[in-house]
Design a protein around this motif. Sequence first.
Motif, PDB file in Angstrom:
ATOM      1  N   UNK A  84       0.833  -1.201   0.000  1.00 31.39           N
ATOM      2  CA  UNK A  84       0.000   0.000   0.000  1.00 31.39           C
ATOM      3  C   UNK A  84       0.870   1.254   0.000  1.00 31.39           C
ATOM      4  N   UNK A  85       1.890   1.275   0.850  1.00 35.25           N
ATOM      5  CA  UNK A  85       2.782   2.431   0.948  1.00 35.25           C
ATOM      6  C   UNK A  85       4.204   1.943   1.117  1.00 35.25           C
ATOM      7  N   UNK A  86       5.125   2.680   0.540  1.00 31.83           N
ATOM      8  CA  UNK A  86       6.551   2.451   0.764  1.00 31.83           C
ATOM      9  C   UNK A  86       7.198   3.822   0.703  1.00 31.83           C
ATOM     10  N   UNK A  87       7.564   4.358   1.865  1.00 32.22           N
ATOM     11  CA  UNK A  87       8.137   5.698   1.856  1.00 32.22           C
ATOM     12  C   UNK A  87       9.452   5.735   2.627  1.00 32.22           C
ATOM     13  N   UNK A  88      10.230   6.759   2.310  1.00 34.53           N
ATOM     14  CA  UNK A  88      11.618   6.860   2.742  1.00 34.53           C
ATOM     15  C   UNK A  88      11.778   8.137   3.549  1.00 34.53           C
ATOM     16  N   UNK A  89      12.607   8.075   4.585  1.00 32.01           N
ATOM     17  CA  UNK A  89      12.922   9.255   5.369  1.00 32.01           C
ATOM     18  C   UNK A  89      14.414   9.357   5.610  1.00 32.01           C
ATOM     19  N   UNK A  90      14.835  10.536   6.005  1.00 29.58           N
ATOM     20  CA  UNK A  90      16.237  10.757   6.326  1.00 29.58           C
ATOM     21  C   UNK A  90      16.544  10.219   7.711  1.00 29.58           C
ATOM     22  N   UNK A  91      17.783   9.857   7.917  1.00 28.75           N
ATOM     23  CA  UNK A  91      18.269   9.469   9.221  1.00 28.75           C
ATOM     24  C   UNK A  91      19.539  10.279   9.458  1.00 28.75           C
ATOM     25  N   UNK A  92      20.425   9.776  10.286  1.00 29.02           N
ATOM     26  CA  UNK A  92      21.626  10.549  10.594  1.00 29.02           C
ATOM     27  C   UNK A  92      22.596  10.586   9.417  1.00 29.02           C
ATOM     28  N   UNK A  93      23.566  11.465   9.486  1.00 28.88           N
ATOM     29  CA  UNK A  93      24.637  11.505   8.497  1.00 28.88           C
ATOM     30  C   UNK A  93      25.973  11.456   9.219  1.00 28.88           C
ATOM     31  N   UNK A  94      26.864  10.611   8.715  1.00 27.42           N
ATOM     32  CA  UNK A  94      28.226  10.586   9.246  1.00 27.42           C
ATOM     33  C   UNK A  94      29.014  11.658   8.523  1.00 27.42           C
ATOM     34  N   UNK A  95      29.755  12.445   9.292  1.00 26.30           N
ATOM     35  CA  UNK A  95      30.582  13.474   8.692  1.00 26.30           C
ATOM     36  C   UNK A  95      32.030  12.999   8.706  1.00 26.30           C
ATOM     37  N   UNK A  96      32.596  12.909   7.546  1.00 26.71           N
ATOM     38  CA  UNK A  96      33.996  12.536   7.403  1.00 26.71           C
ATOM     39  C   UNK A  96      34.690  13.631   6.627  1.00 26.71           C
ATOM     40  N   UNK A  97      36.004  13.538   6.554  1.00 30.17           N
ATOM     41  CA  UNK A  97      36.716  14.591   5.848  1.00 30.17           C
ATOM     42  C   UNK A  97      37.942  14.073   5.159  1.00 30.17           C
ATOM     43  N   UNK A  98      38.446  14.903   4.267  1.00 26.40           N
ATOM     44  CA  UNK A  98      39.642  14.562   3.527  1.00 26.40           C
ATOM     45  C   UNK A  98      40.472  15.816   3.370  1.00 26.40           C
ATOM     46  N   UNK A  99      41.761  15.746   3.659  1.00 24.77           N
ATOM     47  CA  UNK A  99      42.597  16.932   3.474  1.00 24.77           C
ATOM     48  C   UNK A  99      42.700  17.313   2.003  1.00 24.77           C
ATOM     49  N   UNK A 100      42.594  18.603   1.735  1.00 20.68           N
ATOM     50  CA  UNK A 100      42.685  19.114   0.375  1.00 20.68           C
ATOM     51  C   UNK A 100      43.892  20.045   0.274  1.00 20.68           C
ATOM     52  N   UNK A 101      44.060  20.609  -0.861  1.00 23.43           N
ATOM     53  CA  UNK A 101      45.236  21.459  -1.093  1.00 23.43           C
ATOM     54  C   UNK A 101      45.145  22.748  -0.288  1.00 23.43           C
ATOM     55  N   UNK A 102      46.278  23.312   0.024  1.00 21.16           N
ATOM     56  CA  UNK A 102      46.426  24.618   0.684  1.00 21.16           C
ATOM     57  C   UNK A 102      45.758  24.636   2.056  1.00 21.16           C
ATOM     58  N   UNK A 103      45.814  23.516   2.761  1.00 18.60           N
ATOM     59  CA  UNK A 103      45.330  23.487   4.133  1.00 18.60           C
ATOM     60  C   UNK A 103      43.829  23.430   4.286  1.00 18.60           C
TER      61      UNK A 103
END
Length: 126
Positions: A84-103
């Motif tokens: 009858x219904x199939x719906x989607x919702x947001x949950x948490x987000x993991x925050x990760x990072x990557x070093x880039x140029x010039x600090x």
Amino acid sequence: MSKDKNPRRVADNEAMAKTRMLRTSPQKLNLVAAMIRGKKVEKALQDLTFSKKRISDDVRKCLQSAIANAENNHNLDVDELVVAEAYVGKNMTMKRGRPRARGRFGRIIKPFSELTIKVRQNEEQA
């Protein structure tokens, strides 16, 4: 001297299953959920089994859970069930990072989603 029983969240001819913390974005999960909306459960299970999307296995497990809830908890006939219904919702987000140029620091966001599936037993027209 006890509290009143909680009312059912769904109708008498419905059953529900919810899966949380699915490791995919809601946009990608919604593509798979749209694939099964309104279909009979046998056809929906076939479509999910042979889908090439990675998350379709988790959606199939949630659908099987909703079918089992309908059969065991609410005494509904499995052969007459429809998604009858199939719906989607947001949950948490993991925050990760990557070093880039010039600090600088590049953010990498890894989203999670949740999926709710309701199955309904169609009443036969006499």
